[in-house]
Design a protein around this motif. Structure first.
Motif, PDB file in Angstrom:
ATOM      1  N   ASP A  41      50.251  41.807  34.708  1.00  0.00           N
ATOM      2  CA  ASP A  41      48.672  42.672  34.875  1.00  0.00           C
ATOM      3  C   ASP A  41      47.434  42.091  34.567  1.00  0.00           C
ATOM      4  O   ASP A  41      46.825  43.072  35.321  1.00  0.00           O
ATOM      5  CB  ASP A  41      49.235  44.046  33.506  1.00  0.00           C
ATOM      6  CG  ASP A  41      50.529  44.130  33.619  1.00  0.00           C
ATOM      7  OD1 ASP A  41      51.449  44.316  34.570  1.00  0.00           O
ATOM      8  OD2 ASP A  41      51.169  44.890  31.719  1.00  0.00           O
ATOM      9  N   THR A  44      46.699  41.391  38.475  1.00  0.00           N
ATOM     10  CA  THR A  44      46.346  42.076  38.558  1.00  0.00           C
ATOM     11  C   THR A  44      45.303  42.964  38.529  1.00  0.00           C
ATOM     12  O   THR A  44      44.303  42.799  39.570  1.00  0.00           O
ATOM     13  CB  THR A  44      47.576  43.365  38.652  1.00  0.00           C
ATOM     14  OG1 THR A  44      49.217  42.090  39.080  1.00  0.00           O
ATOM     15  CG2 THR A  44      47.930  43.990  39.938  1.00  0.00           C
ATOM     16  N   LYS A  45      44.769  43.234  37.849  1.00  0.00           N
ATOM     17  CA  LYS A  45      43.111  43.811  36.998  1.00  0.00           C
ATOM     18  C   LYS A  45      41.993  42.955  37.600  1.00  0.00           C
ATOM     19  O   LYS A  45      41.329  43.341  38.752  1.00  0.00           O
ATOM     20  CB  LYS A  45      43.856  44.264  35.971  1.00  0.00           C
ATOM     21  CG  LYS A  45      42.311  44.868  35.458  1.00  0.00           C
ATOM     22  CD  LYS A  45      42.793  45.460  33.711  1.00  0.00           C
ATOM     23  CE  LYS A  45      41.060  45.636  33.260  1.00  0.00           C
ATOM     24  NZ  LYS A  45      41.249  46.575  32.094  1.00  0.00           N
ATOM     25  N   GLY A  48      42.752  42.830  40.856  1.00  0.00           N
ATOM     26  CA  GLY A  48      42.489  43.550  42.076  1.00  0.00           C
ATOM     27  C   GLY A  48      40.710  44.813  41.890  1.00  0.00           C
ATOM     28  O   GLY A  48      40.769  44.941  42.955  1.00  0.00           O
ATOM     29  N   ALA A  49      39.727  43.739  41.236  1.00  0.00           N
ATOM     30  CA  ALA A  49      38.891  43.764  41.235  1.00  0.00           C
ATOM     31  C   ALA A  49      37.967  43.395  42.110  1.00  0.00           C
ATOM     32  O   ALA A  49      36.445  44.061  41.841  1.00  0.00           O
ATOM     33  CB  ALA A  49      38.276  44.501  39.614  1.00  0.00           C
ATOM     34  N   ALA A  85      40.446  35.863  33.729  1.00  0.00           N
ATOM     35  CA  ALA A  85      41.095  36.705  32.388  1.00  0.00           C
ATOM     36  C   ALA A  85      42.758  35.256  31.830  1.00  0.00           C
ATOM     37  O   ALA A  85      42.793  35.597  31.477  1.00  0.00           O
ATOM     38  CB  ALA A  85      42.512  36.758  34.444  1.00  0.00           C
TER      39      ALA A  85
END
Length: 94
Positions: A41, A44-45, A48-49, A85
């Protein structure tokens, strides 16, 4: 024949061709430190940004992250997002 993949003007339309048009550029990165759903997660976050990224696919088992974008992206930008991240891009996957 209505089941033909060819149009009346004799151009062929296959799933592979339309998939390329929809998906864009696929780049696969090797990422270390991913072990669970939270990792998936977070990656991906973060990825994805990034501007231009249309999809992120994380495979924990292989340690690979596939980034789909409309055009080639700068690897350093993706690496920075992964780093933010809490993980590390170790390079492009073979």
């Amino acid at each position: 024949m209505s089941s033909s993949c060819c149009s009346p003007n004799n151009t062929c339309s296959t799933a592979a061709q339309s998939s390329v048009a929809v998906d864009g550029v696929r780049t696969v990165y090797a990422v270390s430190g991913m072990t669970c759903g939270h990792c998936k997660d977070a990656i991906t976050k973060a990825v994805g940004a990034v501007d231009g990224v249309s999809r992120v696919e994380v495979d924990l088992a292989s340690g690979q992250v596939t980034v789909v974008s409309a055009a080639d992206l700068d690897d350093r930008v993706i690496a920075a997002a992964v780093d933010d991240a809490g993980y590390e891009v170790t390079g492009r996957a073979a």
